[in-house]
Enzyme design. Structure first.
Site, PDB file in Angstrom:
ATOM      1  N   GLU A  39       1.952 -12.171  -0.410  1.00  0.00           N
ATOM      2  CA  GLU A  39       2.282 -12.377  -1.815  1.00  0.00           C
ATOM      3  C   GLU A  39       3.231 -11.276  -2.292  1.00  0.00           C
ATOM      4  OE1 GLU A  39       2.066 -14.529  -5.437  1.00  0.00           O
ATOM      5  OE2 GLU A  39       1.584 -15.003  -3.359  1.00  0.00           O
ATOM      6  N   GLU A 138      -1.473   4.087   6.816  1.00  0.00           N
ATOM      7  CA  GLU A 138      -2.557   3.122   6.658  1.00  0.00           C
ATOM      8  C   GLU A 138      -2.032   1.875   5.942  1.00  0.00           C
ATOM      9  OE1 GLU A 138      -7.139   3.437   5.358  1.00  0.00           O
ATOM     10  OE2 GLU A 138      -5.745   3.680   3.685  1.00  0.00           O
TER      11      GLU A 138
END
Length: 206
Positions: A39, A138
């Protein structure tokens, strides 16, 4: 410890490059008129004060930050449906421009607080004027519902330093369950949602 601006420069470069590359997944799907599992993508470099506090809490020497602190560079990928998360993780596993160090599944193994997300720790090479620097980063992959809950929980965590009053803790857990049920319901009508989005996109382009 070298100047923070010098130390953080490759991390800033890494998040900018990773953001562009991972946003490219969405473009590739759009080009082929397929529903994208991505998205949107956001990124951040951990603030210096947060790095100092975490290093102190975890007893990480400053000269070992690159090797031991994996989330100085952070990328967050948002998707509409829970099933999209596995599509994105498989894509990341297949790439040869980054190396996966560890995966942490907080969707199947939801935290006690209700936190749900999929984390991938990677090693990413940054080319600088001083040569190649391998950066740990991360990548967090979550649905919009998971992200809404996590954002609110993160804000409250700062206020209460993780020690929530019982009422707040219960409400957060209830909200996490509501977010889970929302994701479950949206997965049930996934095809309808995607067809509607395609129709809207074609109409807008016309």
């Amino acid at each position: 410890m070298e100047e923070w601006s010098i130390f953080l420069a490759p991390y800033r470069q890494a998040v900018e490059e990773l953001k562009i590359k991972l946003k490219g997944i969405r473009k590739d799907y759009q080009i082929t008129s397929q529903s994208s599992p991505v998205e949107f993508v956001t990124s951040r470099v951990k603030p210096v004060q947060s790095i100092i506090e975490k290093a102190s809490t975890r007893n990480i020497p400053y000269d070992n930050l690159r090797a031991q602190m994996y989330d100085i560079a952070g990328i967050r990928i948002m998707c509409q449906f829970v099933d999209d998360i596995s599509v994105i993780t498989e894509h990341i596993r297949s790439r040869n421009d980054m190396r996966i160090i560890e995966e942490r599944d907080y969707i199947e193994n939801t935290k006690e607080s209700g936190y749900r997300s999929y984390h991938i720790i990677i090693e990413y090479p940054v080319e600088s004027v001083h040569g190649r620097i391998n950066i740990l980063a991360e990548i967090q992959i979550r649905t919009l519902a998971m992200n809404f809950w996590a954002t609110i929980e993160h804000t409250l965590n700062y206020k209460y330093s993780g020690e929530y009053p019982p009422e707040i803790k219960n409400r957060l857990q209830n909200a996490a369950e509501a977010a889970y049920l929302l994701d479950k319901e949206m997965s049930e009508i996934r095809e309808e949602v995607q067809e509607a989005q395609k129709y809207f996109s074609k109409k807008r382009n016309i």
